[in-house]
Design a protein around this motif. Structure first.
Motif, PDB file in Angstrom:
ATOM      1  N   ASN A  74       0.813  -1.207   0.000  1.00 54.32           N
ATOM      2  CA  ASN A  74       0.000   0.000   0.000  1.00 54.32           C
ATOM      3  C   ASN A  74       0.849   1.259   0.000  1.00 54.32           C
ATOM      4  O   ASN A  74       0.452   2.294  -0.545  1.00 54.32           O
ATOM      5  CB  ASN A  74      -0.931   0.028   1.211  1.00 54.32           C
ATOM      6  CG  ASN A  74      -1.977  -1.062   1.150  1.00 54.32           C
ATOM      7  OD1 ASN A  74      -2.508  -1.368   0.094  1.00 54.32           O
ATOM      8  ND2 ASN A  74      -2.264  -1.675   2.290  1.00 54.32           N
ATOM      9  N   VAL A  75       2.023   1.171   0.667  1.00 55.18           N
ATOM     10  CA  VAL A  75       2.897   2.332   0.837  1.00 55.18           C
ATOM     11  C   VAL A  75       4.343   1.863   0.736  1.00 55.18           C
ATOM     12  O   VAL A  75       4.671   0.741   1.141  1.00 55.18           O
ATOM     13  CB  VAL A  75       2.664   3.017   2.208  1.00 55.18           C
ATOM     14  CG1 VAL A  75       3.735   4.054   2.499  1.00 55.18           C
ATOM     15  CG2 VAL A  75       1.279   3.663   2.268  1.00 55.18           C
ATOM     16  N   ILE A  76       5.209   2.726   0.209  1.00 57.87           N
ATOM     17  CA  ILE A  76       6.655   2.522   0.276  1.00 57.87           C
ATOM     18  C   ILE A  76       7.250   3.724   0.990  1.00 57.87           C
ATOM     19  O   ILE A  76       7.012   4.873   0.593  1.00 57.87           O
ATOM     20  CB  ILE A  76       7.290   2.369  -1.115  1.00 57.87           C
ATOM     21  CG1 ILE A  76       6.754   1.119  -1.817  1.00 57.87           C
ATOM     22  CG2 ILE A  76       8.813   2.275  -0.993  1.00 57.87           C
ATOM     23  CD1 ILE A  76       7.320   0.914  -3.207  1.00 57.87           C
ATOM     24  N   LEU A  77       8.001   3.474   2.060  1.00 58.92           N
ATOM     25  CA  LEU A  77       8.666   4.544   2.805  1.00 58.92           C
ATOM     26  C   LEU A  77      10.087   4.709   2.293  1.00 58.92           C
ATOM     27  O   LEU A  77      10.831   3.744   2.158  1.00 58.92           O
ATOM     28  CB  LEU A  77       8.705   4.233   4.300  1.00 58.92           C
ATOM     29  CG  LEU A  77       7.404   4.402   5.082  1.00 58.92           C
ATOM     30  CD1 LEU A  77       7.656   4.107   6.552  1.00 58.92           C
ATOM     31  CD2 LEU A  77       6.839   5.811   4.926  1.00 58.92           C
ATOM     32  N   ARG A  78      10.479   5.935   2.063  1.00 60.30           N
ATOM     33  CA  ARG A  78      11.768   6.228   1.470  1.00 60.30           C
ATOM     34  C   ARG A  78      12.863   6.436   2.508  1.00 60.30           C
ATOM     35  O   ARG A  78      12.602   6.609   3.701  1.00 60.30           O
ATOM     36  CB  ARG A  78      11.661   7.473   0.598  1.00 60.30           C
ATOM     37  CG  ARG A  78      11.338   8.731   1.408  1.00 60.30           C
ATOM     38  CD  ARG A  78      11.169   9.939   0.514  1.00 60.30           C
ATOM     39  NE  ARG A  78      10.830  11.125   1.321  1.00 60.30           N
ATOM     40  CZ  ARG A  78      11.360  12.324   1.112  1.00 60.30           C
ATOM     41  NH1 ARG A  78      12.234  12.512   0.156  1.00 60.30           N
ATOM     42  NH2 ARG A  78      10.999  13.347   1.867  1.00 60.30           N
ATOM     43  N   ARG A  79      14.081   6.462   2.021  1.00 65.18           N
ATOM     44  CA  ARG A  79      15.253   6.648   2.863  1.00 65.18           C
ATOM     45  C   ARG A  79      15.264   8.004   3.583  1.00 65.18           C
ATOM     46  O   ARG A  79      15.531   8.056   4.794  1.00 65.18           O
ATOM     47  CB  ARG A  79      16.518   6.480   2.005  1.00 65.18           C
ATOM     48  CG  ARG A  79      17.822   6.642   2.759  1.00 65.18           C
ATOM     49  CD  ARG A  79      19.008   6.432   1.819  1.00 65.18           C
ATOM     50  NE  ARG A  79      19.020   7.409   0.721  1.00 65.18           N
ATOM     51  CZ  ARG A  79      18.703   7.135  -0.537  1.00 65.18           C
ATOM     52  NH1 ARG A  79      18.335   5.919  -0.879  1.00 65.18           N
ATOM     53  NH2 ARG A  79      18.738   8.066  -1.474  1.00 65.18           N
ATOM     54  N   PRO A  80      15.026   9.161   2.898  1.00 69.48           N
ATOM     55  CA  PRO A  80      15.051  10.443   3.614  1.00 69.48           C
ATOM     56  C   PRO A  80      14.041  10.532   4.757  1.00 69.48           C
ATOM     57  O   PRO A  80      14.312  11.143   5.786  1.00 69.48           O
ATOM     58  CB  PRO A  80      14.739  11.466   2.503  1.00 69.48           C
ATOM     59  CG  PRO A  80      15.205  10.805   1.254  1.00 69.48           C
ATOM     60  CD  PRO A  80      14.879   9.349   1.445  1.00 69.48           C
ATOM     61  N   THR A  81      12.869   9.915   4.583  1.00 67.03           N
ATOM     62  CA  THR A  81      11.880   9.934   5.662  1.00 67.03           C
ATOM     63  C   THR A  81      12.382   9.150   6.859  1.00 67.03           C
ATOM     64  O   THR A  81      12.250   9.586   8.011  1.00 67.03           O
ATOM     65  CB  THR A  81      10.547   9.349   5.165  1.00 67.03           C
ATOM     66  OG1 THR A  81       9.988  10.224   4.185  1.00 67.03           O
ATOM     67  CG2 THR A  81       9.556   9.190   6.314  1.00 67.03           C
ATOM     68  N   LEU A  82      12.977   7.992   6.624  1.00 65.46           N
ATOM     69  CA  LEU A  82      13.536   7.192   7.714  1.00 65.46           C
ATOM     70  C   LEU A  82      14.643   7.962   8.418  1.00 65.46           C
ATOM     71  O   LEU A  82      14.765   7.917   9.643  1.00 65.46           O
ATOM     72  CB  LEU A  82      14.061   5.867   7.162  1.00 65.46           C
ATOM     73  CG  LEU A  82      12.997   4.966   6.511  1.00 65.46           C
ATOM     74  CD1 LEU A  82      13.674   3.821   5.767  1.00 65.46           C
ATOM     75  CD2 LEU A  82      12.038   4.432   7.558  1.00 65.46           C
TER      76      LEU A  82
END
Length: 276
Positions: free
Chosen positions: A240-248
């Motif tokens: 449903n969602v992919i979380l990116r590196r900058p957000t982490l």
């Protein structure tokens, strides 16, 4: 005594008893007599406590005393986030190459990894966090050896969002359109995006638009809440969602694929997010 000129204290007379038997090196400015220190005066403390209860010494009362532990606890309870409206689980079946087997999941992961936006993304502010580590105890619920992608659940807007892929290789946060539709977000909130997404195979995918949503990670009170801008993509996916590196990185998240776990610092200790 800072409050002596407030006109609220009732000064007593001198101490009773034989003055010769009292300590001459201690003086009480409340009784105006020798025998004990002002700070140890029982009668003065009793009057001050009574005046505080009457609300006459508010400007002298510290914030901690004005908000006793019980009231602070109640206030924290009032800050607890409201319950989610619903859960959003797997909405679509995924691509033809995806499935339940380990080989299929690894094949699909290679397809979605390193998705890049051919444009610039604003940097997010970072905060200082303590050093966070992992132990074998953190892996107690896993059946090793595993070789799975890190998939988690978190709160997006008013919904518990499942099937969220944590992808260190992606520079873009992605929200797939079927999940966006289930959230019943007004499509007018979408901002147009001209730059396409490019995957490892070189295929270009043009997002429907970008939307900024509140994301909460972790369990109360060890949680972080931030606004994240997602690119909404209308294509087939098992997530449903992919979380990116900058957000982490903005969470100062420490990720362990061995433990299938994310840890991060909060105002109330270290928060945890387990994969499945």
């Amino acid at each position: 005594m800072q409050i002596k000129n407030e006109g609220t204290l009732t000064f007593p007379g001198k101490l009773k008893g034989d003055p010769s038997k009292r300590l001459r090196d201690k003086y009480c400015r409340f009784h105006r007599d020798h025998g004990h220190d002002t700070a140890d005066c029982y009668d003065l403390k009793q009057q001050i406590e009574a005046l505080i209860r009457q609300g006459k010494l508010q400007r002298f009362v510290s914030k901690e005393k004005a908000n006793p532990p019980q009231e602070q606890t109640l206030r924290r309870e009032n800050e607890r986030p409201r319950p989610p409206i619903a859960d959003i689980r797997m909405i679509i079946g995924g691509t033809a190459t995806s499935g339940s087997s380990k080989k299929a999941r690894k094949t699909y992961l290679r397809m979605v990894q390193n998705v890049q936006l051919t444009g610039t993304i604003p940097k997010m502010a970072r905060i200082n966090n303590p050093v966070i580590g992992f132990s074998e105890e953190d892996a107690r619920k896993l059946h090793h050896s595993h070789d799975e992608a890190l998939v988690v659940s978190l709160r997006v807007g008013d919904y518990n969002m499942h099937q969220v892929l944590v992808d260190n290789g992606s520079s873009t946060d992605i929200l797939y359109y079927p999940a966006f539709q289930h959230m019943r977000v007004n499509r007018e909130q979408l901002v147009s995006v001209d730059a396409p997404l490019v995957d490892l195979g070189g295929m270009r995918v043009f997002p429907i638009g970008a939307v900024t949503l509140t994301v909460t990670v972790g369990d109360y009170p060890q949680q972080i809440t931030k606004e994240i801008t997602f690119l909404v993509v209308d294509c087939t996916s098992t997530y449903n969602v992919i979380l990116r590196r900058p957000t982490l990185n903005s969470w100062k998240a420490v990720i362990s694929t061995y433990h299938l776990m994310i840890k991060f610092s909060t105002d109330y200790g270290v928060g945890e997010l387990r994969g499945y």
